[in-house]
Design a protein around this motif. Structure first.
Motif, PDB file in Angstrom:
ATOM      1  N   LEU A   1       0.835  -1.202   0.000  1.00 37.95           N
ATOM      2  CA  LEU A   1       0.000   0.000   0.000  1.00 37.95           C
ATOM      3  C   LEU A   1       0.873   1.257   0.000  1.00 37.95           C
ATOM      4  O   LEU A   1       1.820   1.345   0.772  1.00 37.95           O
ATOM      5  N   PRO A   2       0.514   2.233  -0.827  1.00 38.31           N
ATOM      6  CA  PRO A   2       1.335   3.444  -0.887  1.00 38.31           C
ATOM      7  C   PRO A   2       0.941   4.468   0.184  1.00 38.31           C
ATOM      8  O   PRO A   2       1.229   5.635   0.034  1.00 38.31           O
ATOM      9  N   TYR A   3       0.247   4.030   1.228  1.00 45.19           N
ATOM     10  CA  TYR A   3      -0.131   4.947   2.299  1.00 45.19           C
ATOM     11  C   TYR A   3      -0.137   4.204   3.635  1.00 45.19           C
ATOM     12  O   TYR A   3      -0.093   2.976   3.671  1.00 45.19           O
TER      13      TYR A   3
ATOM     14  N   GLU B   1       3.863   8.707  -1.328  1.00 44.57           N
ATOM     15  CA  GLU B   1       3.898   8.321  -2.738  1.00 44.57           C
ATOM     16  C   GLU B   1       2.773   8.910  -3.570  1.00 44.57           C
ATOM     17  O   GLU B   1       2.971   9.299  -4.712  1.00 44.57           O
ATOM     18  N   LEU B   2       1.550   8.923  -3.003  1.00 50.11           N
ATOM     19  CA  LEU B   2       0.392   9.374  -3.787  1.00 50.11           C
ATOM     20  C   LEU B   2       0.475  10.876  -4.026  1.00 50.11           C
ATOM     21  O   LEU B   2       0.953  11.623  -3.168  1.00 50.11           O
ATOM     22  N   ASN B   3      -0.008  11.329  -5.198  1.00 52.94           N
ATOM     23  CA  ASN B   3      -0.074  12.769  -5.421  1.00 52.94           C
ATOM     24  C   ASN B   3      -1.312  13.311  -4.695  1.00 52.94           C
ATOM     25  O   ASN B   3      -2.174  12.541  -4.272  1.00 52.94           O
ATOM     26  N   PRO B   4      -1.421  14.646  -4.539  1.00 52.96           N
ATOM     27  CA  PRO B   4      -2.528  15.186  -3.731  1.00 52.96           C
ATOM     28  C   PRO B   4      -3.908  14.734  -4.210  1.00 52.96           C
ATOM     29  O   PRO B   4      -4.769  14.424  -3.386  1.00 52.96           O
ATOM     30  N   ALA B   5      -4.113  14.669  -5.532  1.00 57.29           N
ATOM     31  CA  ALA B   5      -5.437  14.261  -6.027  1.00 57.29           C
ATOM     32  C   ALA B   5      -5.734  12.824  -5.628  1.00 57.29           C
ATOM     33  O   ALA B   5      -6.839  12.497  -5.185  1.00 57.29           O
ATOM     34  N   GLN B   6      -4.746  11.958  -5.775  1.00 57.00           N
ATOM     35  CA  GLN B   6      -4.927  10.548  -5.397  1.00 57.00           C
ATOM     36  C   GLN B   6      -5.146  10.434  -3.895  1.00 57.00           C
ATOM     37  O   GLN B   6      -6.027   9.714  -3.429  1.00 57.00           O
TER      38      GLN B   6
ATOM     39  N   PHE C   1      -6.380  12.596  -1.884  1.00 56.83           N
ATOM     40  CA  PHE C   1      -7.693  13.090  -1.467  1.00 56.83           C
ATOM     41  C   PHE C   1      -8.834  12.190  -1.934  1.00 56.83           C
ATOM     42  O   PHE C   1      -9.903  12.217  -1.340  1.00 56.83           O
ATOM     43  N   THR C   2      -8.614  11.393  -2.971  1.00 60.00           N
ATOM     44  CA  THR C   2      -9.608  10.375  -3.332  1.00 60.00           C
ATOM     45  C   THR C   2      -9.715   9.363  -2.188  1.00 60.00           C
ATOM     46  O   THR C   2     -10.807   9.004  -1.739  1.00 60.00           O
ATOM     47  N   LEU C   3      -8.547   8.946  -1.705  1.00 59.56           N
ATOM     48  CA  LEU C   3      -8.487   8.010  -0.577  1.00 59.56           C
ATOM     49  C   LEU C   3      -9.095   8.644   0.679  1.00 59.56           C
ATOM     50  O   LEU C   3      -9.900   8.032   1.384  1.00 59.56           O
ATOM     51  N   TYR C   4      -8.720   9.894   0.914  1.00 55.60           N
ATOM     52  CA  TYR C   4      -9.152  10.618   2.113  1.00 55.60           C
ATOM     53  C   TYR C   4     -10.679  10.805   2.104  1.00 55.60           C
ATOM     54  O   TYR C   4     -11.343  10.585   3.121  1.00 55.60           O
TER      55      TYR C   4
END
Lengths: 427, 325
Positions: free
Chosen positions: A284-286, A321-326, A328-331
């Motif tokens: 997982l990248p988070y 690893e994730l960019n801000p858009a990615q 915030f999709t997760l968030y």
């Protein structure tokens, strides 16, 4: 020859070991049969009968607790009658098989107790243990597990629970459904507690005897239902209870825990228990770090509704690893997660209504959602869920949730405010 | 020699099926081959009717003692003779017809704004729309990936959408081929791609609006209104290539279908909503935005606002209590 010696020694050892173990497994000398013989007559079976079909809706246990023949049992054994007195009646059956109708004289919904009267004065009754009991003391619990007839269960006294607001006896023995409301006795036949709950594997709980004694004293002059019926009384008790235990909760200075850049509320009082964990998996990248606190003083209101629990939990999400858009999709999905169905039906609660705003605090901005519903039968009591999600950062955020059940709206507002004020972070 | 007029045979759809030039009066109509106008209709007599001037400047249709007679449009009444010079439609047997004098007034000529090959049919439009759509879908797939993904995964995800789109365009192309004789696949594909991009844009705009101003139920509005408008526009476009309808009737048809779809989904939604539910309904959308740009209320205000929540719940509880026995 040498071999023979070893074999003989082995056999001898085995014989001795078996003897020792079987000696340990032998039951304690015949006290249980004596206790059963002596006190079973004071224990009764309590059936809540649906008047329409004249069939029993639930079965529990109770015991005669004074010379007037008053019976102590659990509130949850008779809760169906409390909620719909027109649809149910209570039948009490004693050891000899005689059945008599019973009326409710008083309830203590917080401690899960009820006092009933059935028939006239009692020839004999059980009295309460006045002395403190030592940990490890052998206890004997009586009741009707699953309506299989009066049963005696042995167990041990393991003190009062330390993490709960209201004292509960930790009884190590197998209580089963149907034994609720039955007495747990010492060797001398004195009541230590009232059977109330089980968490399986011999972990069982009793209401301390002094609570039953207090309810008996409080309702000594009670002859009939109080004004507005027992349901209104239940509402008043839950109201008074929430006012007591929520008082001062999350008030400054509130204990806090540091998660990443955030300072968040934790264990506001001794009767909370907190757990923490983290999900850090290679694939997982988070990373998710969780911190979860909850009270353990569940109040049984009805089979469809419980109350009294305060729970809050934080989920820290961060990524390298994730960019801000990615991210915030997760968030976003985390903020929306868990708004799935809660327990409760149309007769007991209203649907939820929610309010969503972006909120400014001293540390910065966060999204706040407050959802609440009202108890239909117990006016003035609400379940509420407050969720906050910090904003402004690109790769880190915390989603925090506070849930209250059976609180006044003033307390919902007060605790929401304090809780939001306690969420702080460095920018 | 200039004709005196025309007899027009009308088909079931109201279109002219056959137009017979009239050079002299009287003319006869019937099943027999000796007539001026021969009608293949078993309910028409061999010599059924005649059309001729009546000497007072009018043109009339006269029944020649036929079995089934002459019927007028209004009320379906049977008549012995009928003034047809004004262009009134009449029926003999089961065949509808009308007389048109050479002076019959015509509607004004329509200005053709859509004639010729549409720009949507060009290869550039198709390539442009296709590339834009795939770019938008891939971007969405990439930005919503919260796990480690390969480029192949990101590209493969929009594939389903593209396949569905091609099927949709294929259906429209087939309809076009049947109705107007040409497939028009390229303009259909451009229109459908445009609609899909519009839906994506509407949704993104609604998410941002709802994030910035949580008090506006932007997603729900976009879900109903946005979808309705995009659907209407898309149907309007498809019909341009799949029918001979005029602009106004295309617009009305597209709007009617779109309103019906939105209405049906609203009814569906409403029917589901009226049932009791324990779900907390809120949209927890958050976006990466500098906090300084975000409108916000202070904690005090948030808590004070919740009084309205209490009012709503009290009303709900009252209602629930009243409905219980």
């Amino acid at each position: 020859m040498k071999n023979f010696f070893f074999v003989a020694a082995g056999i001898l050892f085995w014989v001795i070991a078996t003897a020792v173990v079987s000696a340990q497994l032998q039951p304690v000398p015949a006290t249980a049969p004596e206790i059963f013989k002596q006190f079973a007559a004071n224990v009764v079976k309590i059936e809540v009968v649906e008047t329409g079909s004249a069939a029993k809706a639930s079965v529990g246990t109770g015991f005669r607790a004074d010379a007037r023949g008053r019976i102590v049992t659990n509130y949850h054994v008779v809760s169906k009658l409390i909620h719909s007195p027109e649809r149910y009646r209570i039948d009490v059956t004693d050891e000899s098989g005689q059945t008599a109708p019973a009326t409710v004289l008083g309830v203590d919904v917080v401690y899960d107790l009820a006092v009933l009267s059935a028939g006239g004065p009692a020839k004999s009754f059980l009295s309460f243990e006045p002395k403190p009991v030592e940990q490890g003391t052998r206890l004997y619990s009586l009741g009707h597990p699953r309506d299989l007839g009066l049963t005696i269960v042995e167990g041990t006294y393991n003190g009062l629970l330390k993490h709960t607001l209201y004292p509960k006896v930790h009884f190590t023995g197998s209580l089963n459904p149907g034994m609720s409301g039955g007495p747990t006795l010492t060797h001398g036949g004195k009541v230590v507690g009232v059977n109330v709950a089980t968490e399986g594997e011999q972990i069982s709980f009793l209401v301390p005897a002094e609570r039953a004694l207090a309810l008996l004293e409080r309702t000594a002059k009670q002859e009939s239902a109080p004004a507005g019926g027992f349901l209104a009384e239940v509402g008043r008790q839950i109201h008074a209870n929430q006012a007591r235990y929520l008082d001062g909760m999350f008030a400054k200075p509130a204990p806090s825990v540091i998660l990443g850049p955030y300072s968040l509320p934790t264990k506001p009082t001794d009767f909370f228990r907190c757990w923490a964990d983290a999900v850090r998996r290679k694939e997982l990248p988070y990373v998710v770090v969780t911190h979860d606190c909850s009270t353990d003083d569940n109040i049984f209101v009805s089979s469809e509704q419980s109350s009294g629990i305060v729970r809050f939990y934080h989920q820290l999400l961060s990524t390298a690893e994730l960019n801000p858009a990615q991210f915030f999709t997760l968030y976003s999905s985390q903020v929306q997660a868990g708004n799935a169905a809660m327990f409760g039906n149309e007769e007991e609660v209203t649907p939820f209504r929610c309010q969503t705003r972006n909120v400014q605090s001293v540390s910065g901005k966060f999204k706040a959602v407050l959802c609440a519903r009202q108890y239909v039968k117990l006016p003035g009591l609400y379940d509420a869920v407050l969720r906050g999600a910090t904003l402004g950062a690109r790769n880190v955020g915390v989603v925090t949730t506070l849930s209250l059940s059976g609180a006044s709206f003033e307390n919902v507002q007060l605790l929401s405010r304090r809780y939001m004020e306690a969420i702080q972070w460095r920018r | 020699m200039a004709p005196l007029g025309y007899l027009e045979i009308i088909d079931a759809k109201g279109h002219v099926a056959e137009r017979v030039r009239i050079d002299e009066f009287p003319i006869t109509i019937g099943r027999a081959y000796g007539n001026h106008v021969v009608v293949d209709d078993p309910y028409v007599c061999p010599r059924h009717a005649a059309i001729e001037p009546d000497g007072q400047g009018r043109v009339i249709a006269r029944d020649l003692d036929s079995v089934n007679g002459i019927h007028i449009r209004a009320g379906g009444k049977q008549v012995a003779d009928l003034e047809v010079g004004s262009g009134a439609e009449f029926r003999i047997g089961r065949t509808w017809m009308r007389y048109r004098s050479v002076e019959h007034p015509l509607p004004p000529t329509l200005v053709d704004r859509e004639g010729g090959e549409s720009r949507l049919a060009s290869a550039y439009a198709l390539a442009g729309a296709g590339v834009l759509l795939i770019a938008v879908l891939c971007l969405d797939s990439y930005l919503s990936a919260v796990e480690r993904v390969t480029a192949a995964k990101i590209v493969s995800e929009p594939l389903t959408t593209v396949v569905m789109l091609l099927i949709w365009c294929g259906a429209w192309a087939l309809a076009s081929r049947i109705v107007v004789g040409r497939f028009h696949f390229s303009p259909h594909a451009v229109i459908a791609s445009g609609a899909l991009i519009a839906v994506f844009m509407t949704n993104t705009a609604a998410e941002w609006t709802e994030f910035l101003f949580p008090i506006i139920p932007a997603l729900r509005i976009a879900g109903i209104l946005g979808t309705g408008v995009v659907l209407a526009a898309m149907l309007y476009g498809h019909l341009r290539f799949a029918s001979m309808m005029r602009r106004s009737s295309r617009l009305w048809s597209a709007l009617a279908v779109s309103v019906a779809v939105v209405g049906a989904s609203w009814i569906w939604d409403y029917a589901g909503r009226s049932k009791f539910s324990n779900v907390m309904e809120f949209t927890g959308i958050v976006k990466p935005l500098d906090a300084a740009l975000l409108p916000a209320v202070d904690i005090e205000r948030f808590v004070d606002n919740s009084q309205k929540l209490k009012t709503d719940l009290d009303a709900l509880a009252q209602k629930a209590k009243a409905s219980q026995p």
